[in-house]
Design a protein around this motif. Structure first.
Motif, PDB file in Angstrom:
ATOM      1  N   UNK A 143       0.828  -1.211   0.000  1.00  0.00           N
ATOM      2  CA  UNK A 143       0.000   0.000   0.000  1.00  0.00           C
ATOM      3  C   UNK A 143       0.860   1.258   0.000  1.00  0.00           C
ATOM      4  N   UNK A 144       1.898   1.259   0.833  1.00  0.00           N
ATOM      5  CA  UNK A 144       2.769   2.434   0.908  1.00  0.00           C
ATOM      6  C   UNK A 144       3.554   2.639  -0.384  1.00  0.00           C
ATOM      7  N   UNK A 145       3.939   1.570  -1.028  1.00  0.00           N
ATOM      8  CA  UNK A 145       4.640   1.694  -2.307  1.00  0.00           C
ATOM      9  C   UNK A 145       3.725   2.298  -3.370  1.00  0.00           C
ATOM     10  N   UNK A 146       2.451   1.902  -3.337  1.00  0.00           N
ATOM     11  CA  UNK A 146       1.476   2.462  -4.286  1.00  0.00           C
ATOM     12  C   UNK A 146       1.240   3.941  -4.004  1.00  0.00           C
ATOM     13  N   UNK A 147       1.082   4.279  -2.719  1.00  0.00           N
ATOM     14  CA  UNK A 147       0.889   5.687  -2.336  1.00  0.00           C
ATOM     15  C   UNK A 147       2.092   6.521  -2.743  1.00  0.00           C
ATOM     16  N   UNK A 148       3.271   6.000  -2.485  1.00  0.00           N
ATOM     17  CA  UNK A 148       4.507   6.724  -2.792  1.00  0.00           C
ATOM     18  C   UNK A 148       4.650   6.952  -4.285  1.00  0.00           C
ATOM     19  N   UNK A 149       4.327   5.933  -5.073  1.00  0.00           N
ATOM     20  CA  UNK A 149       4.434   6.057  -6.528  1.00  0.00           C
ATOM     21  C   UNK A 149       3.513   7.147  -7.049  1.00  0.00           C
ATOM     22  N   UNK A 150       2.290   7.209  -6.517  1.00  0.00           N
ATOM     23  CA  UNK A 150       1.344   8.227  -6.956  1.00  0.00           C
ATOM     24  C   UNK A 150       1.836   9.627  -6.578  1.00  0.00           C
ATOM     25  N   UNK A 151       2.335   9.761  -5.349  1.00  0.00           N
ATOM     26  CA  UNK A 151       2.826  11.071  -4.890  1.00  0.00           C
ATOM     27  C   UNK A 151       3.945  11.600  -5.780  1.00  0.00           C
ATOM     28  N   UNK A 152       4.923  10.749  -6.076  1.00  0.00           N
ATOM     29  CA  UNK A 152       6.062  11.180  -6.884  1.00  0.00           C
ATOM     30  C   UNK A 152       5.625  11.466  -8.322  1.00  0.00           C
ATOM     31  N   UNK A 153       4.733  10.648  -8.844  1.00  0.00           N
ATOM     32  CA  UNK A 153       4.260  10.857 -10.218  1.00  0.00           C
ATOM     33  C   UNK A 153       3.483  12.164 -10.343  1.00  0.00           C
ATOM     34  N   UNK A 154       2.637  12.464  -9.370  1.00  0.00           N
ATOM     35  CA  UNK A 154       1.861  13.701  -9.422  1.00  0.00           C
ATOM     36  C   UNK A 154       2.753  14.930  -9.306  1.00  0.00           C
ATOM     37  N   UNK A 155       3.806  14.834  -8.507  1.00  0.00           N
ATOM     38  CA  UNK A 155       4.731  15.964  -8.377  1.00  0.00           C
ATOM     39  C   UNK A 155       5.444  16.235  -9.685  1.00  0.00           C
ATOM     40  N   UNK A 156       5.682  15.179 -10.474  1.00  0.00           N
ATOM     41  CA  UNK A 156       6.330  15.355 -11.776  1.00  0.00           C
ATOM     42  C   UNK A 156       5.355  15.877 -12.817  1.00  0.00           C
ATOM     43  N   UNK A 157       4.131  15.328 -12.806  1.00  0.00           N
ATOM     44  CA  UNK A 157       3.156  15.687 -13.823  1.00  0.00           C
ATOM     45  C   UNK A 157       2.503  17.035 -13.568  1.00  0.00           C
ATOM     46  N   UNK A 158       2.390  17.415 -12.286  1.00  0.00           N
ATOM     47  CA  UNK A 158       1.716  18.664 -11.941  1.00  0.00           C
ATOM     48  C   UNK A 158       2.579  19.457 -10.962  1.00  0.00           C
ATOM     49  N   UNK A 159       3.700  19.970 -11.423  1.00  0.00           N
ATOM     50  CA  UNK A 159       4.619  20.684 -10.533  1.00  0.00           C
ATOM     51  C   UNK A 159       4.071  22.008 -10.019  1.00  0.00           C
ATOM     52  N   UNK A 160       3.084  22.565 -10.741  1.00  0.00           N
ATOM     53  CA  UNK A 160       2.552  23.869 -10.343  1.00  0.00           C
ATOM     54  C   UNK A 160       1.191  23.714  -9.680  1.00  0.00           C
ATOM     55  N   UNK A 161       1.136  22.899  -8.620  1.00  0.00           N
ATOM     56  CA  UNK A 161      -0.110  22.707  -7.896  1.00  0.00           C
ATOM     57  C   UNK A 161      -0.482  23.983  -7.156  1.00  0.00           C
TER      58      UNK A 161
END
Length: 240
Positions: free
Chosen positions: A75-93
């Protein structure tokens, strides 16, 4: 029939630790932002459950608890993957404090840099995996050598318990630092609170060792403090 009833009874225990993160995962997907969630929560739970699995090799405990640790790690690996991917895809949150220029000029950080100032703040998901694999390999090697040492086995069991008791602390500190709980799922924290409260009550009823009661109490207290932050920071109701 007894086999089926037993499986039904242990299922909540196996998956119960992972359920609170489903609302946070869905909220991050919906908002395309992970700014409100502290990835250090993932680090705390990964460390605690890797230690708990190592503890099993020195002192066997119920299999459902072992499986629970594996489920939480996944579960934590899945959460971590999403967090890092979103930071790359949407850097200007919307909650980001950095300008586009600052983002573009910021250097990337790697696990191999061994820079403690940027520990668990790396640029790529693969760097987090390298850290987790390295940590697991180190713990596995030491456990293999000292698995017959009662003192060592009890130590990693205690470390696992104490580490897990601080799982909500990174989220509390992140909220405090930003003065906001925006992007954090309140449902996740409420589920933390319910689970920790029942767990602490169970420790009291079962007259569990003092360290179990203390760790459960610390977890419940931090949950309450985060819920207090939700009220005092007056975030929009959409987070609830």
């Amino acid at each position: 029939k007894q086999w089926y009833q037993r499986r039904v009874a242990i299922t909540p225990g196996v998956f119960g630790g992972a359920i609170p993160y489903l609302p946070q995962y869905l909220q991050m997907r919906q908002e395309n932002s992970s700014e409100g969630f502290s990835v250090k929560v993932c680090f705390v739970l990964l460390t605690a459950n890797i230690l708990r699995i190592a503890f099993w090799f020195g002192k066997f405990y119920e299999t459902p608890l072992l499986v629970q640790s594996v489920v939480i790690i996944i579960t934590m690996l899945i959460m971590l993957e999403l967090c890092i991917r979103l930071k790359k895809e949407h850097p200007l949150s919307s909650t980001s404090r950095k300008s586009f220029t600052e983002r573009e000029s910021a250097p990337s950080h790697r696990f191999e840099d061994l820079d403690l100032n940027f520990f668990w703040q790396w640029s790529s998901y693969s760097d987090y995996l390298k850290c987790i694999v390295s940590m697991t390999a180190l713990i596995a090697a030491v456990t293999y050598l000292l698995v017959d040492n009662t003192g060592y086995v009890e130590l990693i069991g205690t470390l696992s318990l104490c580490t897990e008791s601080t799982l909500a602390l990174p989220q509390f500190l992140k909220n405090y630092s930003s003065g906001s709980t925006q992007g954090m799922s309140v449902k996740m924290v409420m589920l933390w609170f319910l689970g920790d409260s029942f767990k602490t009550l169970y420790f009291v009823v079962r007259a569990a060792p003092l360290q179990f009661l203390l760790c459960g109490s610390v977890q419940t207290l931090v949950d309450i403090l985060i819920l207090y932050q939700v009220v005092t920071y007056k975030e929009p109701l959409r987070n609830i």
